[in-house]
Design an enzyme around this catalytic site. Structure first.
Site, mmCIF file in Angstrom:
data_model
loop_
_atom_site.group_PDB
_atom_site.id
_atom_site.type_symbol
_atom_site.label_atom_id
_atom_site.label_comp_id
_atom_site.label_asym_id
_atom_site.label_seq_id
_atom_site.Cartn_x
_atom_site.Cartn_y
_atom_site.Cartn_z
ATOM 1 N N GLU A 105 27.937 80.663 -11.257
ATOM 2 C CA GLU A 105 26.956 81.288 -12.160
ATOM 3 C C GLU A 105 25.864 80.297 -12.537
ATOM 4 O O GLU A 105 24.694 80.643 -12.637
ATOM 5 C CB GLU A 105 27.672 81.826 -13.394
ATOM 6 C CG GLU A 105 28.568 83.013 -13.056
ATOM 7 C CD GLU A 105 29.408 83.453 -14.223
ATOM 8 O OE1 GLU A 105 30.166 82.614 -14.775
ATOM 9 O OE2 GLU A 105 29.340 84.625 -14.600
ATOM 10 N N GLU A 125 37.379 84.891 -11.723
ATOM 11 C CA GLU A 125 37.747 85.210 -13.094
ATOM 12 C C GLU A 125 38.783 86.331 -13.194
ATOM 13 O O GLU A 125 39.648 86.321 -14.060
ATOM 14 C CB GLU A 125 36.513 85.579 -13.913
ATOM 15 C CG GLU A 125 35.607 84.418 -14.229
ATOM 16 C CD GLU A 125 34.616 84.086 -13.134
ATOM 17 O OE1 GLU A 125 34.796 84.532 -11.984
ATOM 18 O OE2 GLU A 125 33.663 83.343 -13.420
HETATM 19 N N1 T1G Z 1 39.235 74.561 -15.996
HETATM 20 C C1 T1G Z 1 40.040 73.546 -16.352
HETATM 21 N N2 T1G Z 1 40.880 72.917 -15.496
HETATM 22 C C2 T1G Z 1 40.870 73.344 -14.234
HETATM 23 C C3 T1G Z 1 40.038 74.398 -13.781
HETATM 24 C C4 T1G Z 1 39.189 75.003 -14.724
HETATM 25 N N3 T1G Z 1 38.345 75.973 -14.377
HETATM 26 N N4 T1G Z 1 40.287 74.582 -12.456
HETATM 27 C C5 T1G Z 1 41.219 73.693 -12.110
HETATM 28 N N5 T1G Z 1 41.567 72.952 -13.160
HETATM 29 C C6 T1G Z 1 42.528 71.843 -13.171
HETATM 30 C C7 T1G Z 1 43.929 72.288 -12.801
HETATM 31 O O1 T1G Z 1 44.603 72.762 -13.943
HETATM 32 C C8 T1G Z 1 44.498 70.979 -12.283
HETATM 33 O O2 T1G Z 1 44.749 70.193 -13.434
HETATM 34 C C9 T1G Z 1 43.315 70.315 -11.590
HETATM 35 O O3 T1G Z 1 42.146 70.945 -12.146
HETATM 36 C C10 T1G Z 1 43.316 70.493 -10.106
HETATM 37 O O4 T1G Z 1 43.456 71.903 -9.891
HETATM 38 C C11 T1G Z 1 32.034 81.911 -17.689
HETATM 39 C C12 T1G Z 1 34.631 82.089 -17.965
HETATM 40 C C13 T1G Z 1 39.006 74.700 -8.487
HETATM 41 C C14 T1G Z 1 39.929 75.690 -6.376
HETATM 42 O O5 T1G Z 1 39.301 80.286 -12.050
HETATM 43 O O6 T1G Z 1 40.938 77.822 -8.400
HETATM 44 O O7 T1G Z 1 34.305 80.237 -15.125
HETATM 45 O O8 T1G Z 1 47.184 69.840 -13.044
HETATM 46 O O9 T1G Z 1 45.550 71.711 -8.525
HETATM 47 O O10 T1G Z 1 44.048 72.883 -5.426
HETATM 48 O O11 T1G Z 1 32.393 83.295 -15.861
HETATM 49 O O12 T1G Z 1 41.784 74.615 -9.407
HETATM 50 O O13 T1G Z 1 45.515 68.139 -12.271
HETATM 51 O O14 T1G Z 1 45.936 68.465 -14.752
HETATM 52 O O15 T1G Z 1 44.158 73.840 -8.540
HETATM 53 O O16 T1G Z 1 41.989 71.346 -5.455
HETATM 54 C C15 T1G Z 1 36.860 80.332 -13.277
HETATM 55 C C16 T1G Z 1 40.315 77.880 -11.120
HETATM 56 C C17 T1G Z 1 37.069 79.839 -14.668
HETATM 57 C C18 T1G Z 1 38.871 78.272 -10.866
HETATM 58 C C19 T1G Z 1 40.710 73.460 -7.193
HETATM 59 N N6 T1G Z 1 37.294 79.328 -12.345
HETATM 60 N N7 T1G Z 1 40.646 76.713 -10.351
HETATM 61 O O17 T1G Z 1 41.932 73.635 -6.482
HETATM 62 O O18 T1G Z 1 43.271 71.714 -7.463
HETATM 63 S S1 T1G Z 1 36.601 81.076 -15.809
HETATM 64 C C20 T1G Z 1 38.519 79.386 -11.814
HETATM 65 C C21 T1G Z 1 40.963 76.799 -9.037
HETATM 66 C C22 T1G Z 1 34.914 81.055 -15.757
HETATM 67 C C23 T1G Z 1 32.791 82.067 -16.384
HETATM 68 C C24 T1G Z 1 34.244 82.139 -16.544
HETATM 69 C C25 T1G Z 1 41.354 75.507 -8.409
HETATM 70 C C26 T1G Z 1 40.218 74.860 -7.615
HETATM 71 P P1 T1G Z 1 45.917 69.078 -13.370
HETATM 72 P P2 T1G Z 1 44.210 72.359 -8.593
HETATM 73 P P3 T1G Z 1 42.835 72.360 -6.122
#
Ligand code: T1G
Length: 693
Positions: A105, A125
């Site tokens: 975004e 999301e």
């Molecule tokens: N926020 C905080 N921590 C996050 C995070 C996030 N969005 N995504 C990953 N982490 C942390 C995860 O907990 C782990 O922490 C570390 O990063 C590595 O993650 C306004 C409201 C990005 C593809 O849903 O799909 O944006 O265990 O093991 O395999 O519209 O993480 O190391 O302490 O998964 O390389 C939308 C979710 C948010 C993406 C990376 N975004 N993340 O994969 O590593 S809502 C998501 C993933 C939003 C807006 C809305 C995957 C990854 P730790 P990992 P990875």
């Protein structure tokens, strides 16, 4: 600030720097606004490039901030994007590796976007029970079209950047390092006369938007019955046909509704729970691990074959040891048949089948497994057999080999004591079918080495399992809790319910399968054997006799065509059996119990709170280190409904005060002794807290 700023020859570069995935937490959002302000105030700066440090452009909003003041603290992501869109100088997003959620975004708020090939692009999301809340549902349709955008937003699945070549999502897609390309693009853009394009000014066009959206709404409603987010996503994307600001307002309404739903809390809990499970409190994340390049599996039965497939799927060679050649041949044939079936369904190419089968070898001799890095026994569940196997392993296995038992309940400390290397012994409890079920209980013996644990957790990730560490106790985490659940199911029959009512009630709650259908699937004789063993070991634990009476009728379940229910050949549908129901009614009479009508609500409370109470004891004893681990066990191994988040989160959502009240009510009823509340529940309820904080 978790965003860096520097100027390279008239181009300002703002670098998001909030490891691990540049989550757009408050400090990062502030850093972007500060950078934009500096760039706009600096006459030498002609254009701005925004990029991400490390392994992501941005993984989106920092989901750890959700439901905390920081999530809505200005500048919100909306405000950040507004600053970018109001910029008088062109802003270019340099997207690499990952641009997800708010990260995408943010890029859509820029005038231009340059991506490196292979970058994973998504609005995931919906998988967290929400919807893109910073304009994604309004801007994405404007650059890739209504249908493609709706599909991405409703599924939440990532798409590689190159798939968007030719669309307005990316102005350029480059091989290799995206930053230099983006800086060059920005320099060009700066030399051109403005105004620079804004996605919000584009129009969404579709020849039959109304028809398409009606179809989409019905399709989504049919598959997302327990989750409100997909339907709300369709509504938000439909609003992209309206004037931009009105659509943005409708998107915001949808987001604010969803972020407070229990389903979204459950999904976010599962997201973090999955990742938290791999963290063992007293095992540092930098603990050295052992290399696992060759695995040996002892036993080519159902479990041994399924276990082997996990490693073959991950490209790790497996040698299977059996005592008889025909057992080996039967096991290998089963593995091949499983792969061939996947190939027939188009899930696997024939080449992959042969590649995986090529990694499989067999032997009748322990000598052939002495160089394995990890040896997993999946032999008969009897301590004497385990003793023979582990004594032999102790003789032949090379120093440093990890010796794992697939035992589902036996004492791993005792198994370790059969060897001179207890530090190398660990439990790896797979769930049948082992090549399908995601859950792996890693059972930590008193002497299991920390590097062994770290290695097994690493291997679990490689074979795509959700590994949860359990201490040693009868049944570890999952089976110990299901024991209490099964006890309550039996008592409910004694008091007035019938199998079909119990199963239907808990399946309506969301379980994949109720206790009696599950018993028929797994085999009622397994529980029968455990109860006989328990009758000797723990005579104080009482069960309903109905399950034993059923087994005495030879009704072991689907494998005998009859269990709690009848089954027809080739049909897994359960048909209630009058004789079984008569046996249950007669048993109540024999007990002198006047059967009563039992509500579905009571059935669900007693089955689920039995899990919660035992889970609380498991937490108190340190068998599980955190409540989310228990939830991950139930979400990935026992069919607990994902939209409820697991037994412990569900109890938190009900409120432990209310859970305790219900338990105290049941403690006054039939076999009330089973409802002695865990002290932890009483403590947390008194403090107004939950298991998950
Ligand atoms: N926020 C905080 N921590 C996050 C995070 C996030 N969005 N995504 C990953 N982490 C942390 C995860 O907990 C782990 O922490 C570390 O990063 C590595 O993650 C306004 C409201 C990005 C593809 O849903 O799909 O944006 O265990 O093991 O395999 O519209 O993480 O190391 O302490 O998964 O390389 C939308 C979710 C948010 C993406 C990376 N975004 N993340 O994969 O590593 S809502 C998501 C993933 C939003 C807006 C809305 C995957 C990854 P730790 P990992 P990875």
């Amino acid at each position: 600030m978790t965003a860096q700023y520097q100027v390279q020859d008239g181009i300002a570069v703002i670098t998001l720097d909030n490891p691990p995935v540049n989550g757009l937490g408050h400090s990062t959002r502030l850093g972007i606004v500060e950078g934009m302000t500096r760039a706009l105030d600096d006459a030498a700066v002609k254009a701005v490039v925004i990029t991400g440090a490390g392994k992501a452009f941005s993984g989106g909003a920092d989901i750890r901030e959700f439901n905390t003041p920081k999530a809505t603290q200005e500048p919100t992501l909306h405000s950040v994007i507004k600053v970018i869109e109001n910029s008088t100088k062109p802003v270019v997003a340099a997207v690499h590796s990952v641009a997800m959620g708010g990260g995408l975004e943010l890029a859509l708020g820029c005038n231009y976007r340059v991506a490196s090939k292979g970058a994973q692009i998504a609005l995931p999301e919906v998988k967290l029970g929400i919807l893109p809340g910073a304009g994604g549902t309004q801007r994405l349709p404007r650059v890739i079209g209504l249908e493609a955008a709706l599909n991405m937003i409703v599924t939440g699945n990532p798409v590689p950047s190159e798939k968007f070549a030719g669309t307005k999502l990316f102005d350029e897609i480059v091989d290799g390092d995206v930053l230099p390309a983006a800086i060059a693009f920005a320099r060009n853009a700066a030399s051109a006369s403005g105004p620079h394009p804004k996605v919000r000014d584009l129009k969404v066009r579709h020849e039959n938007a109304e028809g398409f959206l009606a179809f989409a709404k019905n399709t989504v409603a049919a598959v997302a019955k327990n989750f409100p987010a997909p339907g709300k996503c369709v509504e938000a994307v439909a609003a992209s046909l309206k004037p931009f600001d009105e659509g943005l307002r409708l998107e915001r309404e949808g987001f604010m509704f969803l972020v407070n739903t229990p389903e979204s809390r459950a999904l976010r809990h599962a997201f973090f729970g999955e990742r938290a499970a791999s963290k063992i409190p007293d095992v540092p994340s930098d603990t050295p691990t052992r290399k696992i390049e060759k695995v040996a599996v002892i036993g080519a039965g159902t479990m041994g074959g399924g276990i082997s497939m996990n490693f073959l799927n991950a490209g790790i060679p497996v040698i299977v040891l059996e005592t008889k050649q025909e057992a080996l041949e039967r096991g290998v044939a089963t593995i091949r048949r499983n792969y061939e079936n996947s190939a027939k369904k188009g899930k696997l190419t024939q080449e992959k089948v042969e590649q995986r089968m090529g990694l499989l070898s067999t032997t009748l001799s322990y000598d052939d497994i002495k160089d394995a890095d990890l040896i997993i026994e999946a032999v008969f569940e009897e301590m004497g057999v385990k003793e023979t196997v582990f004594k032999k392993l102790d003789e032949v296995a090379k120093p440093g080999a990890i010796l794992a038992s697939n035992t589902s309940t036996l004492d791993v400390n005792k198994i370790a004591s059969f060897t001179k290397r207890p530090q190398d012994v660990v439990g790896m409890h797979f769930f049948s079918p082992a090549n399908v079920m995601k859950l792996l209980e890693v059972v930590r013996g008193d002497k299991t080495g920390k590097d062994v644990l770290a290695t097994v957790m690493q291997v679990a990730k490689k074979i795509k399992k959700t590994a949860v560490v359990s201490g040693v106790c009868d049944g570890f985490i999952g089976n110990r809790m299901i024991e209490q659940y099964s006890r309550q199911a039996g008592y409910l029959l004694d008091e007035g319910a019938l199998p079909e009512q119990v199963d239907k009630a808990i399946e309506k709650f969301g379980f994949a399968m109720g206790p009696f259908r599950m018993g028929d699937l797994a085999g009622n004789d397994i529980g029968w054997a455990i109860r006989k063993r328990r009758a000797v070991e723990k005579p104080d634990i009482q069960y309903s006799k109905t399950a034993d009476l059923l087994c005495e009728m030879g009704r072991f379940g689907q494998k005998t065509g009859a269990g709690w229910y009848d089954y027809k050949p080739g049909d897994r549908k359960p048909y209630p059996n009058p004789q079984v129901n008569e046996m249950i009614v007669q048993h109540s009479k024999d007990l002198g119990i006047t059967r009563r009508k039992i509500s579905d609500e009571e059935i669900v409370e007693r089955l689920v709170y039995a899990l919660v109470n035992e889970g609380a004891k498991i937490l108190e004893e340190g068998i599980a280190s955190k409540a989310s681990d228990i939830d991950m066990v139930y979400l990935t191994g026992y069919g607990f409904p994902l939209h409820r988040g697991g037994p412990m989160l569900y109890a938190d959502q009900v409120g432990l005060f209310n859970v305790l009240q219900a338990m105290q009510r049941y403690a006054k009823g039939y076999h009330g002794e089973a409802w002695e509340p865990a002290p932890l529940i009483k403590k947390l309820a008194a403090e107004g807290k939950g298991f998950n904080g």
